[in-house]
Design an enzyme around this catalytic site. Structure first.
Site, PDB file in Angstrom:
ATOM      1  N   LYS A 296       7.681  17.661  -1.235  1.00 55.95           N
ATOM      2  CA  LYS A 296       7.323  19.081  -1.309  1.00 55.95           C
ATOM      3  C   LYS A 296       7.875  19.906  -0.156  1.00 55.95           C
ATOM      4  CE  LYS A 296       4.437  19.302  -4.952  1.00 55.95           C
ATOM      5  NZ  LYS A 296       4.527  20.285  -6.049  1.00 55.95           N
TER       6      LYS A 296
ATOM      7  N   SER B 137       7.693   9.836  -4.817  1.00 56.62           N
ATOM      8  CA  SER B 137       7.559  11.240  -4.431  1.00 56.62           C
ATOM      9  C   SER B 137       6.649  11.480  -3.237  1.00 56.62           C
ATOM     10  CB  SER B 137       7.062  12.064  -5.629  1.00 56.62           C
ATOM     11  OG  SER B 137       5.837  11.544  -6.122  1.00 56.62           O
TER      12      SER B 137
END
Length: 315
Positions: free
Chosen positions: A51, A300
């Site tokens: 992110k 991720s």
């Protein structure tokens, strides 16, 4: 609807280059020889997740006077930390709305970057964030529903294409769809022969159902919150769904037990700490659900509650 392009992603790469880790592709020596596997460990970013790419690109694109008013974000954790981290780097205030059931490790990390955290009831993140924007005059940085966020996440795909141009299969976690939209756009442009699969928990498989139906299908918050993969409980927006329709070749769903097993495999065999949400691409690989070929699985994030990690590893 105007979609993000490969040029947008290349421009984002120039903006974020000095602020993010260029994560390597790690060959998995323990993988099936007929399906060679490389892991893209975005859990190694400073905030423990991919992110950071979208957050830095979005803040960098703001005019100085606008950015100086501060930023608002809503997130179950990883986007929250990324925006807080980027805001600190730019020297601007950050107000972060997080659901009350967010793992404490993510709340504490977000606060450690200097952000003001506002806890809210489940399903009320957007409402609380809108109120904060109105009260503070700050700029909303959404977790996925923004071209600059998508372009920033897509820089991960540029790195994959550069490091393994002969990649044949790419496995990507899907929640709100920003990561898969950006990475899928980059891979589709640079490695057009590769097949791109999105991966979701069975208990939050709204994107799989939506893509099969040809339109977005709503799953209730209560249904999506059943999965252990707390970072994959969002649903695509109109913008990300349009990208997913263009770049995703197929969806793979994984069970809760398959997710836990992937967390264990990553810890024991790859020496990587992955949160359940971050491990779903590896779960899809272990399941053997994708077509054979040189495969990249994107891990991720690694912001997992230590107690949960211990329970998974000792089960």
């Amino acid at each position: 609807m105007e979609l993000v392009t490969i040029d947008d992603i290349k421009a984002a790469a120039d903006r974020v280059r000095d602020s993010v880790v260029r994560t390597p592709l790690l060959p998995a020596s323990w993988a099936d020889p007929d399906r060679p596997l490389w892991i893209k460990p975005e859990n190694l970013q400073p905030v423990g997740a991919f992110k950071i790419r979208g957050a830095f690109n979005t803040l960098a694109r703001l005019d100085d006077p606008v950015r100086a008013r501060g930023v608002v974000a809503y997130s179950s954790g990883n986007h929250a930390q990324a925006v807080a981290y980027a805001a600190r780097a730019f020297g601007v205030p950050a107000h972060i709305v997080m659901p009350e059931d967010t793992p404490s490790v993510k709340v504490e990390k977000t606060r450690s970057y200097g952000a003001e955290v506002v806890l809210c009831p489940v399903g009320k993140r957007e409402e609380y964030a809108d109120n904060l924007v109105e009260q503070t005059g700050a700029v909303l940085v959404p977790p996925f529903d923004h071209p600059d966020v998508i372009a920033g996440q897509g820089t991960t795909g540029l790195e994959i294409a550069h490091d393994l141009p002969e990649v044949e299969v790419v496995l990507l976690p899907v929640s709100g769809g920003g990561l898969a939209s950006g990475v899928g756009t980059a891979i589709r442009a640079m490695c057009p022969g590769a097949r791109i699969y999105g991966v979701e928990p069975e208990l939050a498989a709204d994107t799989a159902e939506s893509l099969a139906a040809g339109h977005r299908v709503n799953w209730s918050v209560e249904d999506r919150n059943r999965t252990i993969a707390d970072g994959l409980r969002s649903q695509p927006s109109d913008l990300t769904f349009a990208h997913l329709q263009k770049v995703i070749d197929g969806m793979i769903t994984v069970t809760e037990d398959e997710i836990r097993e992937a967390v264990r495999v990553l810890a024991h065999k790859a020496h990587l700490v992955a949160e359940p949400s971050g491990a779903v691409a590896v779960a899809a690989y272990l399941k053997g659900a994708a077509t054979p070929g040189r495969t990249v699985a994107l891990v991720s994030g690694g912001n997992v509650n230590p107690r949960m990690l211990a329970e998974i590893l000792t089960a």
